[in-house]
Write a protein that holds these residues in place. Structure first.
Motif, PDB file in Angstrom:
ATOM      1  N   GLY A   1      33.593  32.201  34.319  1.00 42.65           N
ATOM      2  CA  GLY A   1      33.109  31.103  35.079  1.00 42.65           C
ATOM      3  C   GLY A   1      31.992  30.507  34.370  1.00 42.65           C
TER       4      GLY A   1
ATOM      5  N   PRO B   1      34.378  29.325  49.922  1.00 38.75           N
ATOM      6  CA  PRO B   1      35.816  29.477  49.439  1.00 38.75           C
ATOM      7  C   PRO B   1      36.451  30.468  50.632  1.00 38.75           C
TER       8      PRO B   1
ATOM      9  N   ARG C   1      40.293  37.774  48.766  1.00 36.92           N
ATOM     10  CA  ARG C   1      39.170  37.460  47.459  1.00 36.92           C
ATOM     11  C   ARG C   1      37.806  37.344  48.143  1.00 36.92           C
TER      12      ARG C   1
ATOM     13  N   THR D   1      30.163  27.738  39.060  1.00 30.50           N
ATOM     14  CA  THR D   1      31.632  27.114  39.422  1.00 30.50           C
ATOM     15  C   THR D   1      32.014  27.058  40.984  1.00 30.50           C
ATOM     16  N   ASP D   2      31.731  27.692  41.725  1.00 33.00           N
ATOM     17  CA  ASP D   2      32.408  27.676  43.330  1.00 33.00           C
ATOM     18  C   ASP D   2      30.956  27.087  44.169  1.00 33.00           C
TER      19      ASP D   2
ATOM     20  N   GLU E   1      30.273  32.369  44.120  1.00 34.47           N
ATOM     21  CA  GLU E   1      30.939  32.827  43.324  1.00 34.47           C
ATOM     22  C   GLU E   1      32.262  33.503  43.739  1.00 34.47           C
ATOM     23  N   GLN E   2      33.622  33.057  43.658  1.00 34.03           N
ATOM     24  CA  GLN E   2      34.726  33.706  44.101  1.00 34.03           C
ATOM     25  C   GLN E   2      35.692  33.712  42.969  1.00 34.03           C
ATOM     26  N   SER E   3      36.111  32.565  42.263  1.00 32.68           N
ATOM     27  CA  SER E   3      37.227  32.370  41.338  1.00 32.68           C
ATOM     28  C   SER E   3      36.981  33.391  40.261  1.00 32.68           C
TER      29      SER E   3
END
Length: 695
Positions: A270, A649, A656, A364-365, A197-199
């Motif tokens: 997300g 990411p 981030r 998501t990521d 997870e990042q976004s």
């Protein structure tokens, strides 16, 4: 500041002989170009769209070119240098290669996919001065790789899951990931899930409303559910579950994602896959259902995910239930919030359900599930084997080819060695419960004395039926036995048919101190002529509770009948170990008119599969997923992989962080128990990548 160019084989091993262009060993760099790769973007257009809205994009390969000079004292030496470079070009066509640019102490490595052109310029300078200029154009992967970076080893010895963040991932595009997961409990783990997870990561609420794991007691009970002390094996102390003791007959919520005590709602952004750790007592009856319902924003609209029926075989154990995906949008205005609700219902209002923990695994990521996939290979060593080549007579006391001597008990009429490589029995009116056998069992049991404590086992025997007189008979029954630890404690696969020419069924069950239980659902009806010729049945029971049976008229190509899980067969269960064997049942008087023939008995310990073996490691990588064997000697691909390869990411100018979720379990969700809170650790290595390469 001079450049150094290195042409290397794709594996970049230390023993390679790379070609180094540095002006010191016959190769000079005259020029080089690293233009950015092309980007093909798909735009959507429509009446309400100004211009086009990007829907998808694909980055193409990068075209890298070099102008080189080869210079030596003689033409022969120059041609030899050209030959070395041509050899690298030829190897790229077979195995691929790499080209690395080093400048200012920093290296940029491109993965070479093909050589577009290789053009030496031959002229009189070769003979006069041993000099040849050449152009080399390479088609490479889009991004340049930087040096790998190994980050901190993360260790979890308390919680059921490992969650950690990394705040420094260099590069300007996603890095290639290599996550090494170490099993630190000393137990095979059949299933591992990883999320990235990042976004949608929110540092301010990462431990509160956007956490990835929640104790059920941190959330709000609904529908008559209460916080309570959970069944043995629940994570946490004292009041550690949300429990409903009167399950509704139609879907009703027992747990809300609102924080307990009227607290805040959750605020994730997300896509996430939601799992719950739940428990049902064995006293539950009839079907129990569970589902996830969820809504966003003002909670005027809710979505409901697919219903899950909890399998009967996992009652009495903690298990993981997959509640499906949720996709949560970022609020354009106002408070970011959403509410998950865990619904349950049953046909029995007295059913009990406990929830211990909820997990929200990022998708998501990056998301992946890795699992073992049990297959039974041919044995290399037999624990017991017998082709029944002994002299004719009672089987009791006869020596097996491997595995000691036969012990038989039950009804007084013993199994008989025929003297022609089979064992037979043609007896009816067997006494129920004779010789210490379970009540309801009528027949004779045989097991080898030299294999009385097998855990993981495969047991196989061949049956045949011979009519001694015309008629319509109820039909004797055949059994393959595993884990026999007492006269009335064993697991079995039973071949059952009702009469001459009637339906034939295969099913699996067990007796625990004489009390019967089910293991696997029956299959059938099967063709009656399966017993006219030899029918082979194999029963598999593994230490993690997995069980299965196979059948077929050809022992070389058996068909899977059914597979599943039982806590009774798992380590610590009442049938965790014991002897293999077989049994003959002739309950009706007319069964004396049917000769039951047995042949080719074998038992062995099949190697178990796992996502990660006890005290060994698993690697989830950008290009594959591999795991160590149980001895820590060899590495192989994980049997089952679903999801995304591991890309991490980059943190970028905004710094981030990236959050990683890892959860391992001794069984897959929906197939077996999540039987322990097991220790694990993980360390992430990233290979940063960059789009921009200085020229």
């Amino acid at each position: 500041m001079s450049d150094v160019i290195t042409f290397d084989p794709a594996d970049e091993r230390a023993g390679n002989a790379p070609i180094v262009v540095d002006g010191l060993n016959g190769y000079w760099l005259l020029g080089h170009e690293y233009p950015s790769p092309p980007v093909d973007t798909l735009f959507a257009t429509g009446r309400d769209v100004e211009g086009g809205v990007p829907q998808d994009s694909q980055v193409g390969n990068r075209r890298v070119s070099f102008k080189l000079r080869v210079r030596q004292n003689t033409a022969a030496l120059a041609l030899a240098k050209l030959g070395d470079l041509a050899s690298w070009v030829g190897r790229v066509a077979v195995d691929g290669g790499t080209v690395r640019r080093t400048v200012g102490g920093k290296s940029f490595t491109f993965d070479v996919l093909r050589v577009e052109s290789y053009e030496p310029e031959f002229n009189d300078r070769l003979l006069r001065s041993g000099r040849v200029d050449l152009s080399l154009v390479l088609e490479c992967a889009p991004y340049a790789r930087l040096a790998p970076v190994t980050l901190t080893d993360r260790v979890e010895t308390t919680n059921p899951e490992l969650v950690f963040t990394e705040s420094s991932i260099p590069g300007d595009v996603a890095a290639l990931g290599r996550l090494v997961i170490d099993e630190d409990e000393g137990v095979d783990q059949q299933w591992v899930v990883v999320g990235v997870e990042q976004s949608g990561y929110q540092a301010a609420t990462a431990a509160t409303t956007s956490a990835l794991a929640y104790a059920a007691t941190a959330l709000t009970p609904q529908g008559g559910a209460v916080t309570a002390a959970g069944a043995s094996g629940a994570f946490g102390t004292l009041l550690n579950v949300v429990k409903i003791a009167a399950t509704p007959s139609s879907p009703g919520s027992m747990l809300s994602g609102q924080l307990v005590g009227g607290g805040a709602y959750l605020s994730h952004v997300g896509t996430f896959r939601v799992f719950a750790r739940v428990y049902r007592p064995t006293t539950n009856t009839k079907a129990q259902f569970i589902a996830l319902e969820w809504g966003e924003g003002d909670f005027r609209r809710f979505s409901r995910n697919a219903t899950v029926e909890l399998p009967t075989v996992t009652a009495g154990t903690w298990e993981i239930v997959d509640l499906g995906l949720v996709s949560l949008s970022r609020a354009s205005q106002g408070t970011q919030r959403w509410e998950p609700r865990v619904l349950t219902w049953s046909e029995n209002p007295d059913n009990v359900l406990e929830i211990n923990r909820l997990w929200f695994v990022p998708v998501t990521d990056g998301y992946a599930e890795l699992a073992g996939n049990q297959t039974i290979s041919a044995p290399t060593v037999f624990s017991a084997r017998d082709d029944f080549n002994q002299t004719a007579g009672a089987l009791n006391g006869k020596a097996l080819t491997v595995g000691g001597t036969w012990t038989t008990y039950g009804d007084t009429d013993d199994l008989q060695v025929s003297g022609s490589s089979t064992v037979t029995r043609a007896v009816g009116s067997d006494t129920t419960g004779a010789g210490g056998t379970p009540g309801g069992f009528s027949g004779r049991i045989a097991y080898p004395s030299g294999a009385t404590s097998m855990t993981s086992c495969a047991v196989q025997i061949t049956f045949r039926r011979e009519h001694l007189a015309a008629g319509n008979y109820p039909g004797a029954n055949y059994m393959v036995i595993a884990r026999r630890s007492a006269s009335n404690t064993f697991a079995y696969v039973r071949l059952n048919y009702s009469n001459n020419g009637g339906p034939i069924f295969l099913f699996a069950g067990y007796f625990n101190a004489g009390v019967a239980g089910d293991l696997l659902a029956p299959i059938g009806p099967l063709p009656y002529d399966l017993l006219v010729t030899d029918l082979t049945v194999r029963f598999v029971a593994l230490a993690n509770g997995y069980c299965a049976y196979y059948y077929g008229v050809n022992a070389d190509s058996l068909v899977l009948g059914a597979e599943g899980y039982s806590a009774a067969l798992a380590t610590g269960g009442p049938l965790a170990s014991g002897a293999p064997g077989f049994a003959d049942l002739g309950g009706a008087a007319s069964d004396a008119n049917v000769r039951r023939v047995y042949d080719k008995f074998a038992a062995w310990a099949p190697p178990a599969d796992a996502a990660v073996f006890a005290s060994q490691s698993l690697e989830h990588r950008h290009d594959r997923a591999i795991r160590e064997d149980p001895a820590g000697v060899a590495w192989s691909d994980v049997s089952t992989f679903t999801g995304d390869r591991l890309l991490i990411p980059c943190t970028g100018r905004e710094n981030r962080p990236v959050r990683i979720f890892v959860k391992a379990s001794r069984n897959r969700p929906g197939e077996g128990a999540d039987a322990g809170i097991d220790n694990l650790s993980a360390r992430l290595t990233v290979t940063p990548r960059t789009l921009v390469v200085p020229e």
